[in-house]
Design a protein around this motif. Structure first.
Motif, PDB file in Angstrom:
ATOM      1  N   TYR A 141       0.858  -1.191   0.000  1.00  0.00           N
ATOM      2  CA  TYR A 141       0.000   0.000   0.000  1.00  0.00           C
ATOM      3  C   TYR A 141       0.885   1.229   0.000  1.00  0.00           C
ATOM      4  O   TYR A 141       1.954   1.241   0.612  1.00  0.00           O
ATOM      5  N   GLU A 142       0.432   2.269  -0.717  1.00  0.00           N
ATOM      6  CA  GLU A 142       1.137   3.540  -0.615  1.00  0.00           C
ATOM      7  C   GLU A 142       0.164   4.696  -0.827  1.00  0.00           C
ATOM      8  O   GLU A 142      -0.800   4.588  -1.574  1.00  0.00           O
ATOM      9  N   ASP A 143       0.469   5.764  -0.129  1.00  0.00           N
ATOM     10  CA  ASP A 143      -0.293   7.028  -0.237  1.00  0.00           C
ATOM     11  C   ASP A 143       0.732   8.102  -0.551  1.00  0.00           C
ATOM     12  O   ASP A 143       1.578   8.450   0.285  1.00  0.00           O
ATOM     13  N   LYS A 201       4.173   4.600   2.963  1.00  0.00           N
ATOM     14  CA  LYS A 201       4.350   3.369   2.221  1.00  0.00           C
ATOM     15  C   LYS A 201       4.326   2.224   3.220  1.00  0.00           C
ATOM     16  O   LYS A 201       4.911   2.319   4.299  1.00  0.00           O
ATOM     17  N   ASN A 206      -7.353   4.680   7.365  1.00  0.00           N
ATOM     18  CA  ASN A 206      -6.871   3.998   6.160  1.00  0.00           C
ATOM     19  C   ASN A 206      -6.961   2.467   6.238  1.00  0.00           C
ATOM     20  O   ASN A 206      -6.645   1.777   5.260  1.00  0.00           O
ATOM     21  N   LYS A 227      -8.764   0.815   3.564  1.00  0.00           N
ATOM     22  CA  LYS A 227      -8.045   0.821   2.293  1.00  0.00           C
ATOM     23  C   LYS A 227      -7.082  -0.354   2.210  1.00  0.00           C
ATOM     24  O   LYS A 227      -6.924  -0.987   1.159  1.00  0.00           O
ATOM     25  N   PHE A 228      -6.421  -0.641   3.346  1.00  0.00           N
ATOM     26  CA  PHE A 228      -5.548  -1.812   3.376  1.00  0.00           C
ATOM     27  C   PHE A 228      -6.361  -3.078   3.078  1.00  0.00           C
ATOM     28  O   PHE A 228      -5.922  -3.958   2.341  1.00  0.00           O
ATOM     29  N   SER A 249      -7.088  -3.395  -0.502  1.00  0.00           N
ATOM     30  CA  SER A 249      -5.894  -3.804  -1.234  1.00  0.00           C
ATOM     31  C   SER A 249      -5.723  -5.323  -1.196  1.00  0.00           C
ATOM     32  O   SER A 249      -5.337  -5.954  -2.190  1.00  0.00           O
TER      33      SER A 249
END
Length: 468
Positions: free
Chosen positions: A74-76, A90, A188, A191-192, A195
């Motif tokens: 994962y990255e933002d 990251k 977040n 979001k993980f 993913s």
């Protein structure tokens, strides 16, 4: 000179015997045509259900997931998303994902991660971005399903986290910021989870393994080398039960709805392997009612030998003993659906008569017997003129009542052969496991060389494929 005196009774007996002999009628009707409805037997296709159970250890699931999720997960890269959170990060998988618990189709697992982040801190338009690194374990719950198109689908939800090393910044001294980062992680976490779902959807499928099972099930397998008998399975539909957990294993079952048929003769043609299969049907349970036709093959020569032992030398009397005949020889062949007994006789009628009947399997006698037994029509026509007394049916009825070819031993042998084939590896990595539970009569067929009795065997069969 003494004369030989012959008793009067002896002269009378010889006289009447001579009269009887000279008056004996002769029967030589035209024989029923020998012909057969089929050259070999291929038992009618029967619907069956074949269970394909599978166990997947959680260790294997972990291996699959860990093979799917590697490195950066994962990255933002934006400071301005999520309401201008002034946060970039990251996330890498730090070590193997571990499944910690499972209930039915829901699993709890832990993802060890390493995080690099930059958090902007400041006020009045002045912002300083400070890099931080920390480690933590993210926890999730996920539900596994298999879609009708065979794709693996997961529905993952956050289930908390625990710190391994807490984040902090140094501004001359260390300032813990776990409460700030924790809030960002909370925002977040979903979001993980997404993913993970996206990675599973992209990389995991069981369809290739199911196609392997489908093609393996389609290969004919031999159940008797001696009688050249094969069983062929033709899959039609496929089902699956919900996933459940048992200890560290995940269990389910696939079910094949298929045609099963028994074939005698040469090796049946192998079907071409398929590259696609019907959509999956999800069901609460898998029926497991396997059916197959078992064959007992009795050559005509053997059937005739049985009949000769029963009837040659046997005498029948008619009209209170006025007429008598004795069977001197016989032979057996087929005429369409009828079994014909060519019978040579002597006595009050001399010659050949043809008796025919429809062969069936009798579960009471455990033998092939005759039904609807009668003289052939051309034999009847001659007897109506020459020996109508023979048409009273006594001889025919006695043959129908007494004639039988025991096939129980052959059926038992066939049953043992099928069970042996069921419980063996008939192709590398493909094993059948099953048991015949009942045997019911079906049909009797006549081929150019033999009488074939078919019984319907019912039982349960499982197909196990390595790697599934």
């Amino acid at each position: 000179m003494n004369k030989l005196k012959t008793p009067v009774w002896l002269l009378v007996t010889v006289f009447f015997s001579a009269v009887t002999y000279t008056k004996a009628q002769k029967a030589n009707p035209e024989a029923p045509v020998e012909q057969y409805l089929q050259d070999s037997v291929r038992v009618q296709k029967i619907f069956s259900n074949i269970s394909i159970p599978f166990d997947i250890s959680m260790n294997d699931i972990e291996k699959q997931i860990n093979g799917t999720l590697t490195g950066l997960i994962y990255e933002d890269n934006s400071y301005t998303d999520d309401g201008n959170d002034n946060f970039k990060c990251k996330v890498w998988k730090r070590s193997n994902i571990l499944i910690t618990a499972g209930t039915n189709d829901v699993f709890d697992f832990t993802v060890p991660i390493k995080v690099w982040a930059e958090k902007g801190i400041g006020a009045f338009g002045l912002m300083k971005y400070i890099p931080i690194e920390f480690e933590m374990n993210l926890k999730f719950s996920t539900r596994f399903t298999i879609r009708p198109d065979w794709a693996v689908q997961t529905f993952t939800t956050p289930n908390g986290y625990e710190w391994v090393t807490k984040p902090k910044i140094n501004i001359g001294f260390d300032v813990p910021i776990d409460f700030i980062v924790g809030k960002i992680i909370d925002n977040n976490h979903s979001k993980f989870a997404k993913s993970i779902d996206d990675a599973v959807a992209k990389n995991l499928t069981i369809k290739p393994y199911v196609i392997q099972a489908w093609n393996a099930a389609s290969q004919p397998y031999q159940v008797s080398e001696e009688y050249r008998t094969w069983v062929k399975i033709t899959p039609l539909e496929i089902y699956m039960t919900p996933l459940i957990t048992a200890g560290r294993n995940v269990r389910s079952a696939l079910g094949l709805k298929a045609y099963t048929e028994t074939i005698m003769g040469e090796h049946p043609n192998n079907p071409l392997p398929v590259n696609n299969i019907p959509n999956l049907k999800l069901v609460s349970n898998i029926p497991n009612d396997f059916q197959v036709g078992l064959m007992s093959d009795v050559p005509f020569s053997e059937a005739a030998l049985v009949a000769k032992k029963m009837f040659i030398g046997k005498t029948y009397d008619f009209k209170d003993g006025k007429y008598k005949i004795e069977i001197t020889d016989l032979d057996i062949y087929g005429s369409n659906e009828f079994l014909v007994i060519k019978t040579d006789i002597k006595g009050s009628l001399k010659g050949t008569v043809y008796i025919k009947g429809i062969p069936v399997y009798s579960p009471v006698k455990k033998s092939i017997v005759l039904t609807n037994t009668q003289f052939d029509i051309k034999t009847r026509n001659i007897l109506a003129k020459a020996a109508a007394w023979l048409l009273e049916g006594k001889m025919v009825k006695m043959i129908e009542d007494e004639y039988g070819m025991p096939v129980d031993e052959l059926i038992t042998y066939a049953k043992q052969n099928v069970e042996s084939a069921m419980n063996s590896e008939y192709k590398k990595g493909v094993k059948l496991s099953g048991k015949i539970e009942s045997v019911l009569p079906d049909k009797v067929y006549l081929t150019p060389s033999s009488i074939v009795a078919v019984v319907l065997a019912k039982g349960k069969v499982e197909l196990k494929v390595d790697g599934l």
